[in-house]
Design an enzyme around this catalytic site. Structure first.
Site, PDB file in Angstrom:
ATOM      1  N   ASN A 260       5.040  19.707 -30.267  1.00 25.05           N
ATOM      2  CA  ASN A 260       4.139  18.647 -30.729  1.00 25.05           C
ATOM      3  C   ASN A 260       4.887  17.334 -30.969  1.00 25.05           C
ATOM      4  OD1 ASN A 260       1.892  20.114 -30.417  1.00 25.05           O
ATOM      5  ND2 ASN A 260       1.425  20.411 -32.578  1.00 25.05           N
ATOM      6  N   GLY A 311      25.973   7.736 -23.342  1.00 24.77           N
ATOM      7  CA  GLY A 311      26.863   6.593 -23.170  1.00 24.77           C
ATOM      8  C   GLY A 311      26.958   6.246 -21.712  1.00 24.77           C
ATOM      9  N   CYS A 314      25.466   2.547 -18.086  1.00 29.79           N
ATOM     10  CA  CYS A 314      24.063   2.131 -17.871  1.00 29.79           C
ATOM     11  C   CYS A 314      23.151   2.287 -19.090  1.00 29.79           C
ATOM     12  CB  CYS A 314      23.467   2.916 -16.703  1.00 29.79           C
ATOM     13  SG  CYS A 314      24.287   2.516 -15.157  1.00 29.79           S
ATOM     14  N   LYS A 370      31.319  11.383 -18.858  1.00 29.47           N
ATOM     15  CA  LYS A 370      30.915  12.704 -18.388  1.00 29.47           C
ATOM     16  C   LYS A 370      32.005  13.260 -17.474  1.00 29.47           C
ATOM     17  CE  LYS A 370      28.015  11.378 -14.483  1.00 29.47           C
ATOM     18  NZ  LYS A 370      26.695  11.462 -13.906  1.00 29.47           N
TER      19      LYS A 370
END
Ligand code: NAD
Length: 482
Positions: A260, A311, A314, A370
């Site tokens: 919800n 992060g 972009c 990453k």
């Protein structure tokens, strides 16, 4: 989508229940479900079911269960719910429900009563669908749930056979354990799981399409306490195309709220984008239509795993620019603003977890935003390292993708501005970090696996990426949000 049994002639219906596979096109429906369908029913044994609460959820559940062929007793203390139902009148406005109720009453599969003992005695399983409204301070009012549990428990006390109580009302995680089970045990004088069964089965129907949602659910979740009750639920739900997921009771309770909250967030996000688009002279519907067409990154599992802050070059930059553009258009952006705040909170949380270890020599595993890249721009791990370094922590960083001498352009500028000492903190030799650290921060899954190969002792681990699904937080291992 499965077609409700009541839509079929009795001959077809029997064929279906005998396991026949039928193909139905444009089947006549008493409301607007019209589809070309292939479906396969297997025989499900019919049950005696009581449904507590004849509200929006209970009325639909009771009518649909009766329509599936079960014998259903609907229970409500309010005679204004019981009397109309027994007269074949729907107590609520819901497309198709009146037809289901009328046929349920006509063929005697559905009755209503206020007599709890009669309902519990006459059935094997009770679905509890009573209200759980907000109190004025926002907390959840569990008074109806508690009262229903006490009444059902008292009736179970006088019953010889094993009765299952299935909570369907929306209740916060822990409510089954701390309120419902104790109330049932107190009133029945029996132990849950032994003297009677319990499960939590959250309801996901939407008013106005409730019957369609019942027959074509996106997901079916059973919170398991005892196997007997889960087996009964599986039996009742054998006719559905979706495979039920059986999870812990707390997980099932949490899923309902997460769903919800997610729906609410999606609505407000779309509205906010629409507001910005309108002021910029763009059709927000066209934008969101295109967004929704991407099932790989947008409407997908992507980015929906709890973990560390976002992060990279972009997301932070583009969120900032969009918020700025909206400010210029005089459009408030509370969702986008909160997204930045939530990201900052995740960074603060990671920092606090390191601080809570009381150790000063920290090994950071992974630094880029990453795996498989040397892009350090706005990497939250750089931000974390900067905070730790700035507050006097003795840090060593392992990331084999990064060689400071090879960084160029905006990437190099970012490092110079945020971690000017990076060259002296960084190593491409995992053993250097292992020799140095009293605690490890795991920021990159691939490199963390390399660390796990060489560390055999039990120094504290702070995991920002969940290196192992089976691992949960304990003394020496702390996941950022698991
Ligand atoms: N309405 C929805 O679309 C929806 C969807 C999913 C989940 N839910 C959840 O389902 C629950 C029920 O919602 P609802 O909208 O059907 O509520 P509702 O207020 O429409 O109905 C609740 C019914 O329970 C009855 N009741 C109260 N105490 C009782 C008792 N001791 N025994 C039997 N009946 C009792 C009330 O008289 C009432 O008729 C809530 O927890 C809600 O959050 C609702």
């Amino acid at each position: 989508m499965l077609i409700p049994r009541g839509y079929l002639s009795s001959r077809n219906s029997d064929e279906l229940l005998n396991g026949a596979v039928v193909f139905i096109g444009l089947y006549p429906a008493p409301f607007s479900i019209r589809a070309s369908i292939s479906l396969s029913f297997s025989r499900n044994s019919l049950m005696q079911i009581s449904v507590f609460g004849i509200g929006y959820v209970g009325a639909v559940s009771a009518a649909c269960l009766a329509n599936d062929g079960h014998n259903v007793i609907a229970v409500d203390p309010n005679p204004q719910k019981v009397e109309p139902l027994n007269a074949g009148i729907s107590p609520i406005v819901e497309p198709g429900l009146s037809d289901f109720i009328q046929s349920g009453i006509r063929n005697k599969r559905l009755t209503a009563t206020s007599d709890v003992r009669e309902a519990v005695n006459g059935t094997d399983i009770s679905f509890v669908c009573v209200g759980t409204p907000s109190r004025s301070n926002g907390s959840l009012d569990t008074a109806y749930v508690t009262a229903a549990a006490e009444q059902i428990g008292a009736a179970i006390r006088e019953k010889n056979s094993f009765h299952s109580v299935v909570m369907r009302s929306t209740i916060l995680p822990g409510t089954m354990e701390s309120i419902v089970l104790p109330a049932l045990e107190r009133a029945s004088g029996r132990q849950a799981g032994v003297g009677f069964g319990v499960a939590y089965y959250p309801e996901f129907l939407r008013e106005s399409t409730a019957i369609a949602d019942y027959y074509d659910p996106g997901a079916i979740i059973f919170g398991r306490h005892d196997q007997m009750t889960v087996d009964r639920l599986l039996e009742i739900h054998k006719i559905f195309k979706v495979e039920p997921r059986v999870v812990s009771i707390r997980t099932a309770e949490a899923v309902k709220y997460t769903n919800n909250a997610w729906h609410a967030l999606k609505i407000s996000f779309a509205n906010e984008i629409g507001n910005i688009c309108k002021e910029a002279g763009i059709d927000g519907h066209a934008v969101m239509d295109v967004l929704c067409a991407d099932n790989r990154l947008n409407i997908s599992k992507a980015y929906l795993k709890p973990g560390f802050a976002f992060g990279g070059s972009c997301l932070p930059k583009d969120l900032r620019a969009l918020r700025f553009a909206a400010r210029k258009l005089d459009v408030p952006t509370p969702i986008l603003d909160a997204t930045m705040q939530a990201n900052e909170e995740q960074l603060r949380r990671a920092y606090s977890m390191v601080a809570a270890t009381g150790k000063r020599r920290i090994g950071i595993i992974g630094l880029s935003f990453k795996p498989e890249t040397d892009d350090l721009r706005e990497s939250p791990l750089v931000e974390l390292a900067e905070r730790l370094f700035g507050r006097g922590y003795d840090i060593r960083i392992y990331d084999p993708n990064i060689q400071v001498s090879k960084l160029t352009g905006a990437n190099l500028q970012f490092v110079k501005a945020h971690l000017p000492h990076l060259a002296s903190l960084l190593t491409t030799d995992i053993n250097e970090v292992v020799d140095h650290a009293e605690v490890f921060v795991l920021g990159n899954r691939d490199e963390a696996k390399r660390l796990m190969d060489v560390v055999s002792d039990d120094r504290p681990l702070i995991d920002l990426v969940r290196i192992d699904q089976a691992r949960c937080s304990g003394d020496l291992y702390q996941g950022i949000c698991w």
